[in-house]
Scaffold this motif. Structure first.
Motif, mmCIF file in Angstrom:
data_model
loop_
_atom_site.group_PDB
_atom_site.id
_atom_site.type_symbol
_atom_site.label_atom_id
_atom_site.label_comp_id
_atom_site.label_asym_id
_atom_site.label_seq_id
_atom_site.Cartn_x
_atom_site.Cartn_y
_atom_site.Cartn_z
ATOM 1 N N PHE A 266 -5.507 32.597 -8.215
ATOM 2 C CA PHE A 266 -6.325 33.660 -7.644
ATOM 3 C C PHE A 266 -6.065 33.903 -6.167
ATOM 4 N N LYS A 267 -5.086 33.221 -5.615
ATOM 5 C CA LYS A 267 -4.640 33.505 -4.252
ATOM 6 C C LYS A 267 -3.435 34.443 -4.275
ATOM 7 N N ASP A 268 -2.930 34.729 -5.484
ATOM 8 C CA ASP A 268 -1.788 35.616 -5.658
ATOM 9 C C ASP A 268 -2.291 37.039 -5.879
ATOM 10 N N GLU A 269 -1.895 37.947 -4.996
ATOM 11 C CA GLU A 269 -2.393 39.325 -5.048
ATOM 12 C C GLU A 269 -2.068 40.016 -6.371
ATOM 13 N N GLN A 270 -0.866 39.839 -6.880
ATOM 14 C CA GLN A 270 -0.478 40.495 -8.138
ATOM 15 C C GLN A 270 -1.331 39.999 -9.302
ATOM 16 N N THR A 271 -1.622 38.716 -9.318
ATOM 17 C CA THR A 271 -2.467 38.152 -10.371
ATOM 18 C C THR A 271 -3.853 38.762 -10.302
ATOM 19 N N GLU B 76 -11.722 36.604 1.284
ATOM 20 C CA GLU B 76 -13.094 36.169 1.528
ATOM 21 C C GLU B 76 -13.545 35.092 0.551
ATOM 22 N N GLY B 77 -12.715 34.786 -0.425
ATOM 23 C CA GLY B 77 -13.002 33.693 -1.345
ATOM 24 C C GLY B 77 -14.086 33.955 -2.371
ATOM 25 N N LYS B 78 -14.382 35.230 -2.656
ATOM 26 C CA LYS B 78 -15.370 35.502 -3.695
ATOM 27 C C LYS B 78 -14.839 35.015 -5.030
ATOM 28 N N GLN B 79 -15.760 34.609 -5.890
ATOM 29 C CA GLN B 79 -15.363 34.139 -7.212
ATOM 30 C C GLN B 79 -14.846 35.296 -8.038
ATOM 31 N N LEU B 80 -13.835 35.004 -8.810
ATOM 32 C CA LEU B 80 -13.264 36.008 -9.692
ATOM 33 C C LEU B 80 -13.796 35.769 -11.087
ATOM 34 N N ASP B 81 -14.731 36.606 -11.493
ATOM 35 C CA ASP B 81 -15.227 36.552 -12.859
ATOM 36 C C ASP B 81 -15.556 37.965 -13.302
ATOM 37 N N PHE B 82 -15.729 38.118 -14.579
ATOM 38 C CA PHE B 82 -15.950 39.432 -15.171
ATOM 39 C C PHE B 82 -17.152 40.114 -14.537
ATOM 40 N N GLY B 83 -18.236 39.371 -14.349
ATOM 41 C CA GLY B 83 -19.461 39.934 -13.791
ATOM 42 C C GLY B 83 -19.276 40.434 -12.376
ATOM 43 N N THR B 84 -18.620 39.663 -11.537
ATOM 44 C CA THR B 84 -18.389 40.050 -10.145
ATOM 45 C C THR B 84 -17.555 41.316 -10.069
ATOM 46 N N ILE B 85 -16.454 41.343 -10.808
ATOM 47 C CA ILE B 85 -15.573 42.513 -10.767
ATOM 48 C C ILE B 85 -16.276 43.730 -11.366
ATOM 49 N N SER B 86 -16.971 43.565 -12.474
ATOM 50 C CA SER B 86 -17.680 44.684 -13.082
ATOM 51 C C SER B 86 -18.718 45.261 -12.130
ATOM 52 N N LYS B 87 -19.436 44.387 -11.448
ATOM 53 C CA LYS B 87 -20.451 44.838 -10.494
ATOM 54 C C LYS B 87 -19.791 45.632 -9.361
ATOM 55 N N MET B 88 -18.676 45.131 -8.844
ATOM 56 C CA MET B 88 -17.980 45.824 -7.763
ATOM 57 C C MET B 88 -17.443 47.169 -8.243
ATOM 58 N N ILE B 89 -16.915 47.212 -9.454
ATOM 59 C CA ILE B 89 -16.404 48.466 -10.006
ATOM 60 C C ILE B 89 -17.535 49.477 -10.131
ATOM 61 N N ASN B 90 -18.653 49.039 -10.693
ATOM 62 C CA ASN B 90 -19.784 49.938 -10.878
ATOM 63 C C ASN B 90 -20.346 50.412 -9.543
ATOM 64 N N ASN B 91 -20.454 49.526 -8.573
ATOM 65 C CA ASN B 91 -20.997 49.891 -7.260
ATOM 66 C C ASN B 91 -20.091 50.871 -6.533
ATOM 67 N N ASN B 92 -18.782 50.678 -6.634
ATOM 68 C CA ASN B 92 -17.848 51.532 -5.910
ATOM 69 C C ASN B 92 -17.554 52.848 -6.613
ATOM 70 N N ASN B 93 -17.758 52.901 -7.915
ATOM 71 C CA ASN B 93 -17.511 54.140 -8.657
ATOM 72 C C ASN B 93 -18.788 54.861 -9.013
ATOM 73 N N ASN B 94 -19.910 54.302 -8.654
ATOM 74 C CA ASN B 94 -21.217 54.873 -8.972
ATOM 75 C C ASN B 94 -21.359 55.200 -10.450
ATOM 76 N N SER C 119 -11.693 40.963 -1.102
ATOM 77 C CA SER C 119 -12.861 40.078 -1.176
ATOM 78 C C SER C 119 -12.560 38.800 -1.943
ATOM 79 N N ILE C 120 -11.657 38.867 -2.896
ATOM 80 C CA ILE C 120 -11.321 37.678 -3.686
ATOM 81 C C ILE C 120 -10.318 36.793 -2.942
ATOM 82 N N ILE C 121 -9.254 37.392 -2.426
ATOM 83 C CA ILE C 121 -8.192 36.610 -1.789
ATOM 84 C C ILE C 121 -8.595 36.155 -0.388
#
Length: 89
Positions: A32-37, A68-86, A64-66
């Motif tokens: 999860f430190k690899d940008e492409q991954t 800022e060290g935020k955890q990479l999980d389905f919930g975190t990414i889904s929340k960010m997607i929903n917040n940024n795409n309204n 935020s993941i690489i």
């Protein structure tokens, strides 16, 4: 778990549970430190959630993941997607 349980989740969310399990398995040994991954995971979660992610949103999530060290999980990414795409597809 009960197969009916997963069928009910699929009906309510429209998310195929096999896709979720495949994603979870692919995350076990991912770097999860690899940008492409990280970008690949974001795109896969976006696809599973049936939400488009524009370049700016993807960049924010990657940062935020690489950086800022935020955890990479389905919930975190889904929340960010929903917040940024309204909630827009």
């Amino acid at each position: 778990m009960n197969n009916n349980f997963f069928k009910n989740i699929e009906k309510k969310t429209g998310v195929n549970m096999n896709d979720v399990f495949e994603l979870a398995n692919s995350l076990q040994n991912a770097n999860f430190k690899d940008e492409q991954t990280v970008r690949g995971v974001i795109r896969r979660v976006s696809q599973i959630a049936n939400k488009s992610v524009n370049k700016e949103t993807e960049d924010k999530i990657v940062k935020s993941i690489i950086n800022e060290g935020k955890q990479l999980d389905f919930g975190t990414i889904s929340k960010m997607i929903n917040n940024n795409n309204n909630g827009k597809k």
